[in-house]
Write a protein that holds these residues in place. Structure first.
Motif, short mmCIF file in Angstrom:
data_model
loop_
_atom_site.label_atom_id
_atom_site.label_comp_id
_atom_site.label_asym_id
_atom_site.label_seq_id
_atom_site.Cartn_x
_atom_site.Cartn_y
_atom_site.Cartn_z
N LEU A 143 -3.78 19.30 -5.52
CA LEU A 143 -4.34 18.98 -6.83
C LEU A 143 -4.91 17.56 -6.89
O LEU A 143 -5.80 17.28 -7.69
CB LEU A 143 -3.27 19.16 -7.91
N PHE A 202 7.93 29.34 -20.88
CA PHE A 202 7.79 28.31 -19.85
C PHE A 202 9.09 27.51 -19.71
O PHE A 202 9.08 26.29 -19.64
CB PHE A 202 6.60 27.39 -20.17
N PRO A 227 -3.88 15.59 -12.82
CA PRO A 227 -4.61 16.86 -12.66
C PRO A 227 -4.43 17.80 -13.86
O PRO A 227 -5.24 18.70 -14.05
CB PRO A 227 -4.00 17.48 -11.40
C1 HEM Z 1 -5.00 22.24 -20.63
C2 HEM Z 1 -5.38 21.76 -15.80
C3 HEM Z 1 -2.90 25.89 -15.19
C4 HEM Z 1 -2.97 26.64 -19.98
C5 HEM Z 1 -5.32 21.75 -19.38
C6 HEM Z 1 -6.00 20.49 -19.13
C7 HEM Z 1 -6.11 20.36 -17.77
C8 HEM Z 1 -5.50 21.53 -17.16
C9 HEM Z 1 -6.74 19.20 -17.02
C10 HEM Z 1 -6.50 19.50 -20.18
C11 HEM Z 1 -7.87 19.86 -20.71
C12 HEM Z 1 -8.48 18.77 -21.58
O1 HEM Z 1 -7.84 17.76 -21.86
O2 HEM Z 1 -9.65 18.92 -22.00
C13 HEM Z 1 -4.73 22.83 -15.22
C14 HEM Z 1 -4.50 22.99 -13.80
C15 HEM Z 1 -3.80 24.16 -13.64
C16 HEM Z 1 -3.59 24.71 -14.95
C17 HEM Z 1 -4.95 22.01 -12.73
C18 HEM Z 1 -3.27 24.82 -12.40
C19 HEM Z 1 -3.25 24.34 -11.19
C20 HEM Z 1 -2.68 26.42 -16.44
C21 HEM Z 1 -1.91 27.62 -16.68
C22 HEM Z 1 -1.94 27.84 -18.04
C23 HEM Z 1 -2.73 26.77 -18.63
C24 HEM Z 1 -1.20 28.42 -15.61
C25 HEM Z 1 -1.28 28.92 -18.85
C26 HEM Z 1 -0.37 29.70 -18.41
C27 HEM Z 1 -3.50 25.49 -20.56
C28 HEM Z 1 -3.54 25.28 -21.99
C29 HEM Z 1 -4.11 24.00 -22.18
C30 HEM Z 1 -4.41 23.48 -20.85
C31 HEM Z 1 -3.08 26.25 -23.11
C32 HEM Z 1 -4.27 23.26 -23.50
C33 HEM Z 1 -5.67 23.12 -24.00
C34 HEM Z 1 -5.73 22.11 -25.13
O3 HEM Z 1 -4.71 21.71 -25.70
O4 HEM Z 1 -6.85 21.73 -25.48
N1 HEM Z 1 -5.03 22.36 -18.17
N2 HEM Z 1 -4.18 23.90 -15.88
N3 HEM Z 1 -3.16 25.94 -17.62
N4 HEM Z 1 -4.02 24.40 -19.91
FE1 HEM Z 1 -4.02 24.12 -17.90
#
Ligand code: HEM
Length: 472
Positions: free
Chosen positions: A324, A106, A409
């Protein structure tokens, strides 16, 4: 101790499952009128305390590790799909390091290598998909069903960039169906009854094993060949996945992590691209302004897009940001409370065993923070940028860091998304391709569809098709 007020419900175990599940934002707003920003509702046997507004976001997303746990809230749903040892099936300090191991995929050099690959995948998709050119490369107009097209485009582009050619090729064979099986085991029902004995559950379990085994084969093959030069996430883990205490991630864990990463970006990104295309279908002037931006930045002949081009397209990035704002894919972020937790600024204490819930989408649609919040208006970001305290990253894509921002978001705090920048690159490239190749509109008499909250992410409700016409 003072417990937050409880939302009235008729049926004991179910509680407010129906109104919350059908339209969470309406449910939050209705109860906010009665109780203010903090209240508890019963959701299928759980007690869930909602904390609304930027303060609520901060309370939930920046709570101390000793007070709340994401894994206790999510593991039942995610572990059968991702597999063991990763994400929410391990202690939080392991997850924090797992997120860091993916970092090299990334970075700016990685994104530079991804853009041409995404361009190529989109072209290939249009030529193969019966909804676009299909067998007839000269086709000039047709209808495309976005909720088929965008998930496919998303998984093809994400798997090719983040997991390499060999995995991408599997999606032309068995993988697409297996990932479907994983999806069908990732539903609100499974959130409550993770092992409910229905066919979808058995197929989910079988698919998890087959998909994970396939990643393990690819991992072994890469190791054997010793070529780890691509930026993809499999290589990132093959190079870097040793925890601080010297423990190495196993091949099985690296494989399962691939499922978690692909699933994390799949529905979130594909829903966002669909919403963006729908809004642009309803606003031809904006779509044409985006076309002019492509020409201004890249030149009249529109050579293939580069990562640098994307950084010079503010209107395109504002369009993604605005999409978003109005349609954050995740409406509820939850944690399980580990020890009694006082809510600052109130006299409430949330007891151990409850869940806390933040809904970043609430302030994003609140007129206290965004003027005319129900109007899709990307240009607002050119004006409000400084007012609401967003930190621009060096690459020109806005990343909001503090949990006190009304615009979150991608979440905040230790569980914040690692995919934001990738999502902007993927969405920016796919949208640019559409903007260059087509004009499109919504079917006669139809506006942007309402949201459907019954799946795990907020999707446009059906019918969600666009009528596209090829530019000359
Ligand atoms: C965590 C949104 C795309 C991988 C999160 C969280 C949100 C989010 C709101 C926090 C979840 C929480 O606090 O409970 C989004 C949105 C995306 C997107 C809106 C696209 C428009 C992606 C993509 C990847 C990804 C493309 C990987 C290539 C992850 C990972 C976490 C995460 C690994 C961490 C989970 C954690 O630490 O508990 N995402 N995401 N996301 N997202 Fe995304």
């Amino acid at each position: 101790p003072n417990r937050p007020p409880v939302v009235f419900h008729w049926i004991p175990f179910f509680g407010s499952a129906i109104p919350y599940g059908m339209d969470p934002y309406k449910f939050f707003a209705d109860n906010r009128k009665k109780f203010g920003d903090v209240y508890t509702f019963v959701l299928l046997g759980r007690k869930v305390t909602v904390a609304l507004g930027p303060k609520g976001n901060d309370f939930v997303l920046n709570a101390k590790l000793s007070d709340v746990s994401a894994e206790d809230a999510y593991t039942h749903l995610t572990t059968p799909v991702f597999g063991n040892g990763v994400i929410y099936d391990c202690p939080n300090h392991r997850l924090m390091e797992q997120k860091k191991f993916a970092k090299s995929s990334f970075t700016v050099p990685a994104f530079r290598s991804y853009v041409p690959i995404i361009v190529e995948e989109v072209r290939k998709y249009w030529l193969k998909s019966p909804q676009f050119f299909g067998q007839d490369p000269n086709r000039v107009s047709a209808s495309a069903h976005l909720m088929t097209a965008m998930p496919e485009l998303t998984i093809f582009t994400a798997s090719r960039t983040l997991q390499g050619k060999a995995i991408r090729a599997k999606f032309d064979e068995s993988f697409a169906e297996l990932y479907h099986d994983l999806d069908r085991g990732f539903t609100p029902i499974h959130f409550v009854f993770p092992h409910i004995p229905i066919p979808a559950t058995f197929r989910r379990n079988a698919a998890q094993k087959k998909v994970s085994d396939t990643y393990m084969e690819v991992i072994r093959d890469r190791r054997q060949r010793g070529d780890l030069s691509d930026f993809d996430v499999i290589n990132a883990y093959l190079k870097d996945a040793i925890y601080k205490d010297g423990v190495r991630m196993t091949d099985r864990e690296i494989a399962n992590m691939q499922i978690g990463i692909l699933m994390g970006g799949q529905h979130t990104s594909s829903a966002t691209s669909a919403w963006a295309l729908l809004h642009l279908g309803a606003d031809p002037e904006l779509r044409e302004a985006l076309y002019r931006e492509q020409i201004e930045v890249c030149g009249e002949s529109l050579p293939d897009l580069t990562y640098e081009n994307l950084q010079n397209m503010p209107l395109l990035n504002y369009t993604i940001r605005e999409t978003l704002r109005m349609h954050p894919p995740l409406h509820s972020l939850m944690r399980k409370v580990r020890s009694d937790l006082a809510i600052e600024g109130t006299h409430y204490v949330v007891p151990k065993g409850y869940y806390v819930l933040a809904s970043p989408g609430v302030p994003m649609m609140d007129s206290n923070y965004f003027k005319d919040p129900t109007t899709f208006q990307p240009s607002r970001w050119a004006e409000t940028k400084n007012e609401i305290n967003l930190d621009d990253s060096a690459e020109g894509i806005t990343i909001s860091k503090g949990a006190k921002s009304p615009y979150l978001p991608f979440g905040a705090g230790r569980h914040r998304c690692i995919g934001e920048h990738f999502a902007y690159v993927q969405l920016g490239t796919i949208l640019s391709m559409f903007i260059r190749e087509f004009t499109w509109s919504l079917p006669e008499g139809r506006g942007v569809p309402k949201a459907d909250y019954t799946s795990m992410v907020t999707l446009p409700s059906e019918p969600s098709n666009i009528i596209w016409t090829r530019r000359k």
